[in-house]
Design a protein around this motif. Sequence first.
Motif, PDB file in Angstrom:
ATOM      1  N   LEU A 143       0.821  -1.207   0.000  1.00  0.00           N
ATOM      2  CA  LEU A 143       0.000   0.000   0.000  1.00  0.00           C
ATOM      3  C   LEU A 143       0.854   1.256   0.000  1.00  0.00           C
ATOM      4  CD1 LEU A 143      -2.716  -1.152   2.573  1.00  0.00           C
ATOM      5  CD2 LEU A 143      -2.933  -1.063   0.075  1.00  0.00           C
ATOM      6  N   TYR A 144       1.917   1.247   0.789  1.00  0.00           N
ATOM      7  CA  TYR A 144       2.792   2.425   0.833  1.00  0.00           C
ATOM      8  C   TYR A 144       3.561   2.596  -0.473  1.00  0.00           C
ATOM      9  CZ  TYR A 144       1.904   3.881   5.598  1.00  0.00           C
ATOM     10  OH  TYR A 144       1.306   4.382   6.724  1.00  0.00           O
ATOM     11  N   ARG A 145       3.959   1.509  -1.070  1.00  0.00           N
ATOM     12  CA  ARG A 145       4.641   1.624  -2.363  1.00  0.00           C
ATOM     13  C   ARG A 145       3.705   2.208  -3.419  1.00  0.00           C
ATOM     14  NH1 ARG A 145       7.728  -4.262  -2.215  1.00  0.00           N
ATOM     15  NH2 ARG A 145       9.545  -3.577  -0.991  1.00  0.00           N
ATOM     16  N   ARG A 146       2.451   1.769  -3.399  1.00  0.00           N
ATOM     17  CA  ARG A 146       1.488   2.309  -4.357  1.00  0.00           C
ATOM     18  C   ARG A 146       1.245   3.794  -4.102  1.00  0.00           C
ATOM     19  NH1 ARG A 146      -4.282   1.733  -4.581  1.00  0.00           N
ATOM     20  NH2 ARG A 146      -4.276   0.017  -3.062  1.00  0.00           N
ATOM     21  N   ALA A 147       1.183   4.174  -2.840  1.00  0.00           N
ATOM     22  CA  ALA A 147       0.969   5.582  -2.512  1.00  0.00           C
ATOM     23  C   ALA A 147       2.119   6.450  -3.004  1.00  0.00           C
ATOM     24  CB  ALA A 147       0.798   5.738  -1.006  1.00  0.00           C
ATOM     25  N   ALA A 148       3.356   5.989  -2.806  1.00  0.00           N
ATOM     26  CA  ALA A 148       4.514   6.761  -3.274  1.00  0.00           C
ATOM     27  C   ALA A 148       4.469   6.936  -4.786  1.00  0.00           C
ATOM     28  CB  ALA A 148       5.806   6.069  -2.854  1.00  0.00           C
ATOM     29  N   SER A 149       4.075   5.875  -5.480  1.00  0.00           N
ATOM     30  CA  SER A 149       3.973   5.969  -6.935  1.00  0.00           C
ATOM     31  C   SER A 149       2.900   6.969  -7.349  1.00  0.00           C
ATOM     32  CB  SER A 149       3.665   4.588  -7.519  1.00  0.00           C
ATOM     33  OG  SER A 149       3.460   4.650  -8.905  1.00  0.00           O
ATOM     34  N   LEU A 150       1.766   6.963  -6.653  1.00  0.00           N
ATOM     35  CA  LEU A 150       0.661   7.844  -7.021  1.00  0.00           C
ATOM     36  C   LEU A 150       0.981   9.320  -6.784  1.00  0.00           C
ATOM     37  CD1 LEU A 150      -2.345   5.734  -5.706  1.00  0.00           C
ATOM     38  CD2 LEU A 150      -1.820   6.259  -8.094  1.00  0.00           C
ATOM     39  N   VAL A 151       1.778   9.613  -5.761  1.00  0.00           N
ATOM     40  CA  VAL A 151       2.144  11.012  -5.517  1.00  0.00           C
ATOM     41  C   VAL A 151       3.468  11.376  -6.182  1.00  0.00           C
ATOM     42  CG1 VAL A 151       0.874  11.059  -3.338  1.00  0.00           C
ATOM     43  CG2 VAL A 151       3.345  10.580  -3.323  1.00  0.00           C
ATOM     44  N   ALA A 152       4.045  10.415  -6.919  1.00  0.00           N
ATOM     45  CA  ALA A 152       5.284  10.637  -7.685  1.00  0.00           C
ATOM     46  C   ALA A 152       6.422  11.117  -6.799  1.00  0.00           C
ATOM     47  CB  ALA A 152       5.029  11.631  -8.828  1.00  0.00           C
ATOM     48  N   ALA A 153       6.614  10.430  -5.657  1.00  0.00           N
ATOM     49  CA  ALA A 153       7.703  10.762  -4.745  1.00  0.00           C
ATOM     50  C   ALA A 153       8.504   9.505  -4.444  1.00  0.00           C
ATOM     51  CB  ALA A 153       7.167  11.355  -3.455  1.00  0.00           C
ATOM     52  N   PRO A 154       9.845   9.583  -4.422  1.00  0.00           N
ATOM     53  CA  PRO A 154      10.638   8.416  -4.027  1.00  0.00           C
ATOM     54  C   PRO A 154      10.293   8.005  -2.602  1.00  0.00           C
ATOM     55  CG  PRO A 154      12.022  10.145  -4.974  1.00  0.00           C
ATOM     56  CD  PRO A 154      10.679  10.757  -4.741  1.00  0.00           C
ATOM     57  N   ALA A 155      10.272   6.726  -2.343  1.00  0.00           N
ATOM     58  CA  ALA A 155       9.887   6.240  -1.018  1.00  0.00           C
ATOM     59  C   ALA A 155      10.763   6.828   0.081  1.00  0.00           C
ATOM     60  CB  ALA A 155       9.941   4.715  -0.984  1.00  0.00           C
TER      61      ALA A 155
END
Length: 220
Positions: free
Chosen positions: A177-189
């Motif tokens: 879920l956190y990986r998907r969120a980072a992708s959606l906001v276009a920010a490196p984890a």
Amino acid sequence: MDVDTDGAPDPMAPERIHVDDLGAAVIGRVRRQDIDAVMFDCDGTLVDSEPIGHRVWGALADDLGVVAAPGADAEGLSFEQRLEALRTTNPALPPTEVVYAEYWRRLRTAFDESLQPIEPTYRLARELVRANIPVAIVSNSAQERLQYTVSCALPLLAGVTLVGWTTQDRPKPHPDLYRRAASLVAAPADRCLAIEDSTVGALAASRAGMRTLILDVAIR
């Protein structure tokens, strides 16, 4: 805070923080440009939903004749994970989708009556949105429930990225879920900061490569 093998503090280790100190700590990191995006857990972090959920589930469990699973710790787990743990002592439980449908029906009614935001974290999220800092809400709740929770108690966050559990994801403590969120906001984890209230959620964010603050619920 954990330390590296050389004795220095590990900057990626989860850090406990009092909810009243959270705003200053996060805004300070934003101003220092230490982070690019902020991820909020929902239940117990942005909304005071957990007492309501426990009450609703307790009543439903009584109606179903549920016997508690010995030693089960439900902190931070999804509804599906909790129900699966209970099947060891309740093999006659109806299918998960049947139980969840009734639980969600009752929970919606309770949310409409009494769900409230946790004001310090809600205020912080609004400040970040106004400052154009990417914000996501990341929850083990199903996407439908997450959307309803936000519309019910967090209306000023209706436009932020919402990442709830779907059948394509593994729930927290997995990092999906956190990986998907980072992708959606276009920010490196590693440029994201996660705010959680449970060790299960903090572990998920850490596994995704994010820095994490855990709210000290014991003194909130």
